[in-house]
Design an enzyme around this catalytic site. Sequence first.
Site, short mmCIF file in Angstrom:
data_model
loop_
_atom_site.label_atom_id
_atom_site.label_comp_id
_atom_site.label_asym_id
_atom_site.label_seq_id
_atom_site.Cartn_x
_atom_site.Cartn_y
_atom_site.Cartn_z
N ALA A 115 9.18 -12.24 0.10
CA ALA A 115 10.29 -11.31 0.33
C ALA A 115 11.61 -12.03 0.61
CB ALA A 115 9.95 -10.39 1.51
N LYS A 164 -0.75 14.07 -7.16
CA LYS A 164 -0.54 12.73 -7.72
C LYS A 164 -0.11 12.81 -9.19
CE LYS A 164 -4.00 10.89 -4.52
NZ LYS A 164 -5.45 10.71 -4.34
N1 HSE Z 1 -8.67 12.08 -0.56
C1 HSE Z 1 -8.05 11.15 -1.45
C2 HSE Z 1 -9.12 10.75 -2.47
C3 HSE Z 1 -7.58 9.96 -0.70
O1 HSE Z 1 -10.27 11.12 -2.33
O2 HSE Z 1 -8.78 10.08 -3.43
C4 HSE Z 1 -6.28 9.35 -1.01
O3 HSE Z 1 -5.34 10.09 -1.64
#
Ligand code: HSE
Length: 436
Positions: free
Chosen positions: A33, A205
């Site tokens: 860093a 995600k």
């Molecule tokens: N509950 C999530 C999973 C953990 O099972 O992938 C992290 O986002």
Amino acid sequence: MKPINVGLLGIGIVGGGTWDVLNRNADEIQRRAGRAIRISVVADKDRAKADSIVKGKAKVVADAFEVVRGSEVEIVVELIGGYTVAKDLVMEAIGHGKHVVTANKALLATHGNEIFAAAQKKGVMVAFEAAVAGGVPIIKAVREGLTANRIEWIAGIINGTSNFILSEMRDKGIAFAEALKDAQARGYAEADPTFDIEGVDAAHKLTILSALAFGIPMQFEKCFREGIQKLTKADIRYAEELGYRIKLLGITKKTNQGIELRVHPTLVPARRLIANVEGVMNGILVKGDAVGPTLYYGAGAGSQPTASAVVADLVDVTRLITADPEQRVPHLAFQPDQLSSERVLGMEEVETACYLRMRVQDKPGVLADIARTLADGRISIEAMVQKEPGEGEPQVDIVLLTNRAIERDVNRAIARIEKLPTVVGAVTRIRLEQLL
Ligand code: HSE
């Protein structure tokens, strides 16, 4: 150079891992860093627990707002989770000119547009590598490593808990409820396990990945979601017999009509690498026009793997802190004034192949009726298996694989098949992707 001071909000599983990795690898991290990165203050409601971890090496406070409002730190690491208090904390931190590192996928998928706009205005960074696939550096790969490409599609196993459940169901031949209990006993599931099994966590995600891949705003509310709770042992076995595995995939794809954004159980050819991502591991396939398909694999959760991503963000922010804000890597890969308003498709408009399972009376003409209904709906059959009836059983399972067809047409055909007098109960539909 002076160490950079960090305020850590939440010293639970990921926060504890972050504390540990930063201290254990302090010398290596400083060499990379260019200056030391030091957690100078930790906020946690459970002060005694925090004290027992930091052992006097950082100040401990109970009120996280004290950290985001104070002048002590330049970077705030938000590891509290959820989108109520966490949102207020992140917005206040930005308002006070602090850079933010967060692992909070739910927060970014639902309030990311507002958060990134505020950060842009203030000239601060919001880094979020840990929000998708834990320790797998997928954000960096899509945002920077693949920046030369037009991304064509992303298909990912991005929820370890549901992947663990599906692996257990296949390996041990057990039912969904039993595999879920096992996942909970091992502490894999989210606090609210419905987020894992109903695809909410994966949709959070996927929303982030889609924004990065296609330069569109976060549109979590438009993400189609179907979970794994209705999958049966029989479907997993039949899929296997046909040469497929069932995975909960998050898929986002650019088509001529618009962008697909969907999370659902998916049949994947068993010979694909991604079909062999087992247990709690994550695997993400990204197809770029220049590079072709690329695969990223690793631990999607857990204390140290997720800390690996949090600390990587801390190093990134430390390196870029003195750079001109206009010249930094854009939060969402594309320049903020270059976001596209391309439409996210409704699920009815999406085209996929399908696995269809139905229970029928074992009588002449049944199969012909089903095949005619599909043909009338312009749906072509790719493969078909009829299981032999058990001793004295009047009903049998028929399993069909269709060619690619528009979801709206498949919905209509399923409704018609379910009305045939020889078909018993509902038709099970699982979408199928070749991932080529
Ligand atoms: N509950 C999530 C999973 C953990 O099972 O992938 C992290 O986002």
